[in-house]
Design an enzyme around this catalytic site. Sequence first.
Site, PDB file in Angstrom:
ATOM      1  CE1 TYR A 111      -4.069   2.001   0.570  1.00 13.31           C
ATOM      2  CE2 TYR A 111      -2.489   3.419   1.705  1.00 13.31           C
ATOM      3  CZ  TYR A 111      -3.732   3.232   1.118  1.00 13.31           C
ATOM      4  OH  TYR A 111      -4.627   4.270   1.062  1.00 13.31           O
ATOM      5  CG  PHE A 163      -7.243  16.192 -25.151  1.00 12.80           C
ATOM      6  CD1 PHE A 163      -7.389  15.786 -26.465  1.00 12.80           C
ATOM      7  CD2 PHE A 163      -7.710  15.352 -24.151  1.00 12.80           C
ATOM      8  CE1 PHE A 163      -7.993  14.572 -26.774  1.00 12.80           C
ATOM      9  CE2 PHE A 163      -8.307  14.140 -24.454  1.00 12.80           C
ATOM     10  CZ  PHE A 163      -8.450  13.751 -25.765  1.00 12.80           C
ATOM     11  CG  ASP A 164     -12.018  15.833 -25.483  1.00 12.13           C
ATOM     12  OD1 ASP A 164     -11.112  15.318 -24.798  1.00 12.13           O
ATOM     13  OD2 ASP A 164     -12.760  15.163 -26.232  1.00 12.13           O
ATOM     14  CG  ASP A 254      -1.660  17.432 -22.218  1.00  9.81           C
ATOM     15  OD1 ASP A 254      -1.060  16.332 -22.152  1.00  9.81           O
ATOM     16  OD2 ASP A 254      -2.873  17.531 -22.465  1.00  9.81           O
ATOM     17  CB  ALA A 256      -0.364  12.986 -23.585  1.00 10.38           C
ATOM     18  CE  LYS A 297      -3.579   9.872 -24.732  1.00  5.88           C
ATOM     19  NZ  LYS A 297      -4.464   9.901 -23.540  1.00  5.88           N
ATOM     20  CG  HIS A 489     -18.463  11.472 -29.511  1.00 10.70           C
ATOM     21  ND1 HIS A 489     -18.649  12.519 -28.654  1.00 10.70           N
ATOM     22  CD2 HIS A 489     -17.333  10.852 -29.109  1.00 10.70           C
ATOM     23  CE1 HIS A 489     -17.659  12.550 -27.781  1.00 10.70           C
ATOM     24  NE2 HIS A 489     -16.851  11.539 -28.023  1.00 10.70           N
TER      25      HIS A 489
HETATM   26  C1  LIG Z   1      -3.326  15.626 -25.263  1.00  9.97           C
HETATM   27  C2  LIG Z   1      -4.077  14.810 -24.261  1.00  9.97           C
HETATM   28  N1  LIG Z   1      -4.189  15.249 -22.994  1.00  9.97           N
HETATM   29  C3  LIG Z   1      -4.858  14.554 -22.060  1.00  9.97           C
HETATM   30  C4  LIG Z   1      -5.502  13.378 -22.369  1.00  9.97           C
HETATM   31  C5  LIG Z   1      -6.278  12.645 -21.302  1.00  9.97           C
HETATM   32  O1  LIG Z   1      -5.589  11.526 -20.905  1.00  9.97           O
HETATM   33  P1  LIG Z   1      -6.338  10.206 -20.350  1.00  9.97           P
HETATM   34  O2  LIG Z   1      -7.103   9.620 -21.496  1.00  9.97           O
HETATM   35  O3  LIG Z   1      -5.219   9.352 -19.864  1.00  9.97           O
HETATM   36  O4  LIG Z   1      -7.222  10.647 -19.248  1.00  9.97           O
HETATM   37  C6  LIG Z   1      -5.432  12.886 -23.671  1.00  9.97           C
HETATM   38  C7  LIG Z   1      -6.115  11.625 -24.033  1.00  9.97           C
HETATM   39  O5  LIG Z   1      -6.314  11.263 -25.158  1.00  9.97           O
HETATM   40  C8  LIG Z   1      -4.710  13.625 -24.644  1.00  9.97           C
HETATM   41  O6  LIG Z   1      -4.603  13.198 -25.925  1.00  9.97           O
END
Ligand SMILES: Cc1ncc(COP(=O)(O)O)c(C=O)c1O
Length: 498
Positions: A111, A163-164, A254, A256, A297, A489
């Site tokens: 843990y 990102f969304d 960000d 990723a 990613k 979607h």
């Molecule tokens: C640029 C970017 N930021 C953040 C995220 C969110 O990450 P997660 O899907 O691990 O929550 C994504 C996911 O596709 C992304 O492409």
Amino acid sequence: MRRRNGSGVFGALRMRPEVAAARAPRAQAAGVTHDRSEPHYRTIIEPHRVKVVEPIVMTTRAQREEKLAACGYNLFGLRSQDVMIDLLTDSGTAAMSAEQWAGVMRGDESYAGSPSFFRFEAAARDIFGYTHIIPTHQGRAAERILFGSLMKPGQATLANTHFDTTRANVEFAGGEALDLVIPEGLSPSSRHPFKGNIDLVRLEQLLAARGPAGVALVLLTLTNNAGGGQPVSLENIRAARELTTRYGVPLYLDAARFAENAGFIQQREASERGRPVLEIAREMLRLADGCTMSAKKDGMANMGGFIGTNDDELAERMRNLLILTEGFPTYGGLSGRDLEAIAQGLYEALDEDYLRYRLRSIEYLGERLREIDVAIVEPPGGHAIYIDCRALLPQIQPLEYPGQVLAVELYLAGGIRSCEIGSVMLGRRDAVTGQEFPAAMELVRLAMPRRVYTQSHVDYVIEVLTAVAARRGELRGLRMVSQPKVLRHFTARFEALS
Ligand SMILES: Cc1ncc(COP(=O)(O)O)c(C=O)c1O
């Protein structure tokens, strides 16, 4: 297996000659790659071989028609076994290496204070350089905790493009998310090498107008997923650092797809040609005060993420919030085995041979689509190709969903699952009048999972697209017959227009 260019199984995944020429001198100086006495082959093979296989279930068109009709022509409704080539996303879908699986077996599930956490922390700190590394179960959890701890309601975040999930988390924290990508970043046909760059003039204007009290942070998304997986240059990150320091606002990344971004910098930024990609990544990441990271990613893992920061006081507040929802700070919602997979995966994503193959394989798909006159967002991004469906299917009106039509056809013709990013995903319906408004672009994204598919799978995708493109004039639109109130979607259903 015979190929169209007759040069062997992977013959077409060739390094562009100018890239090969540019790479040689500095790579040699750094002792990284080729020795002049060695023959310099132009063919880039997948830099891994297969140890474990997963069967692909082959289906017929008649079977696929039945499956698709049952889920209302929405590809999110399919079971993955009914898909032959799954290009829905590159997130969490990577094939892990033997070393990652070895790490999974070593994972210590204590843990608190697990050695797996310390291995993960050491790897992330070594590459990213931040004082505090806080694990989370995935990228959006990192976003929620960062924005929830750092933002005051009414403050703005200034990004190239949010990102969304990032935008949603900024807004959830009471903030305003402003996108400031350069104008070329909004033009599908522009071939600017760094279309993910932030517009420095607009950035400075907003920093000056709102001041540090009005701006919570500046965020650079590397690469810019919402803008076609386009990279940000090192020069642009340095300039953003200079402006944020001058105006007293933190700079976050960000991260990723940090490795793909560093790979593009190595290939496209004149001053960085041939510099080891690990060194580029280290400089790029250290220019910022911290990051959010989705390890699904460029962590090469199936689950995980983290927050990095150099701010001690913020780190303490974030750890307090982390305990409430994610877990104790030495696991943050992850198993010890996930932490081990990420610790290894972060280095593998920066492997020179892997990155060269990764970027080239996406570029290869883009080149072949251009040859068959299928317009794409240019230049090809780091993780996906985006097809411009307004150009491909001009007879289908935006509110008859040309992107969804292409996605459906790719599945019916060849069992390929892609993702519509157009008026289904981003269009808007007026809650009072019910009137529909289309999205700015009608795209279909072919996102490439990491290390999963080989060149013959990619050639198959090209062949299917060629067949679909040859019948483009016969394709007709769709009608949306049901939709939920939010994120439609995922569950909307469609019918063919007669
Ligand atoms: C640029 C970017 N930021 C953040 C995220 C969110 O990450 P997660 O899907 O691990 O929550 C994504 C996911 O596709 C992304 O492409």
